[in-house]
Design an enzyme around this catalytic site. Structure first.
Site, PDB file in Angstrom:
ATOM      1  N   GLU A 136      -9.463  -4.996  10.448  1.00  0.00           N
ATOM      2  CA  GLU A 136      -8.776  -4.404   9.293  1.00  0.00           C
ATOM      3  C   GLU A 136      -9.768  -3.567   8.515  1.00  0.00           C
ATOM      4  O   GLU A 136     -10.899  -3.997   8.272  1.00  0.00           O
ATOM      5  CB  GLU A 136      -8.212  -5.508   8.395  1.00  0.00           C
ATOM      6  CG  GLU A 136      -7.659  -5.012   7.064  1.00  0.00           C
ATOM      7  CD  GLU A 136      -7.154  -6.155   6.183  1.00  0.00           C
ATOM      8  OE1 GLU A 136      -6.754  -7.204   6.735  1.00  0.00           O
ATOM      9  OE2 GLU A 136      -7.178  -6.011   4.945  1.00  0.00           O
ATOM     10  N   GLU A 141      -8.394  -0.563  -2.195  1.00  0.00           N
ATOM     11  CA  GLU A 141      -7.649  -1.637  -2.839  1.00  0.00           C
ATOM     12  C   GLU A 141      -8.017  -1.650  -4.310  1.00  0.00           C
ATOM     13  O   GLU A 141      -9.164  -1.363  -4.677  1.00  0.00           O
ATOM     14  CB  GLU A 141      -7.986  -3.002  -2.240  1.00  0.00           C
ATOM     15  CG  GLU A 141      -7.455  -3.247  -0.850  1.00  0.00           C
ATOM     16  CD  GLU A 141      -7.760  -4.654  -0.387  1.00  0.00           C
ATOM     17  OE1 GLU A 141      -6.829  -5.477  -0.307  1.00  0.00           O
ATOM     18  OE2 GLU A 141      -8.946  -4.926  -0.098  1.00  0.00           O
TER      19      GLU A 141
END
Length: 252
Positions: A136, A141
């Protein structure tokens, strides 16, 4: 002499601009209205993970809408299928993935307690090997009201491991969130400036997942283990605005 220098600089700038436009291998400029382009985007639906509080809905304009040149991912405080909130998680799995290149999106993000927007990538073999073995890469974020941006990679090395960095950022303004991915390294960019990198050369530290194709995701999570739950100060509905998403050919 000054005219020659000016002409040379102009030619260089034009050439760089032309290369930037022609090296795009996939993009969505959101220059249409309605639901996101179904030839480019699918949906993860329902509850996913991390003790998040939203229900991800499929193809619902209340949660994912293209209008006025932007994709809007909208988190709402409304009950659905036992959850207190709704939102959307868009994916390109089965429609587009890539191996190495530069991925970027121009976005404006919400900020509030329990708010967790992300622009990221997952290994397209996730359906066969699972997470974190698929790898990932979180291009961007952000959580809560803190003016800090997070970029992180997750993978398996005899258990879940990660590598990442942070940089100051006022996410309530539009910024370009990007990633340069080569056979040697993964490098995180904010407005074109690198703020973190880590090596994947020769699959060091079992980083082989980052030498296999990955697909894109855009979502707005609400609550969860990392940001905690919304509180009375959290504003709903709240929206992630995405001006465009682009993937460029591998960096030379």
């Amino acid at each position: 002499m000054k005219r020659l220098i000016l002409l040379f600089v102009t030619i260089l700038a034009f050439s760089a601009c032309s290369r930037q436009k022609t090296d795009i291998i996939w993009s969505d400029e959101f220059n249409y209205n309605g639901l996101p382009d179904r030839t480019k985007w699918g949906y993860d639906t329902g509850y996913i993970a991390n003790n998040e509080k939203q229900y991800y809905t499929p193809a619902r304009i209340e949660n994912a809408l293209v209008s006025n040149g932007n994709l809007m991912i909208i988190g709402r405080k409304e009950k659905m299928k036992g959850f207190a909130y709704t939102s959307a998680r868009l994916i390109t799995l089965g429609k587009f993935d890539f191996l190495y290149g530069r991925a970027e999106a121009r976005m404006r993000l919400p900020a509030g307690k329990g708010i967790w927007p992300a622009f990221w990538m997952l290994g397209s073999d996730i359906t066969t090997v699972g997470w974190p073995k698929c790898g990932e890469i979180d291009i961007m974020e952000h959580i809560n009201n803190v003016p800090v941006l997070y970029g992180t990679a997750h993978w398996d090395n005899k258990g879940h491991v990660q590598s990442g960095g942070t940089t100051p950022c006022d996410v309530t303004q539009f910024h370009d969130y990007g990633l340069e991915w080569t056979p040697d390294s993964v490098r995180w960019l904010l407005d074109g400036k690198r703020y973190y990198a880590f090596s994947i050369k020769d699959s060091v530290n079992n980083t082989s997942p980052f030498h296999r194709p990955q697909h894109l995701l855009l979502n707005l999570a609400i609550g969860g283990d990392w940001p905690g739950d919304p509180d009375s100060t959290t504003v709903f509905p709240d929206t992630v605005f995405v001006d465009w998403v682009r993937v460029h050919k591998p960096v030379k």
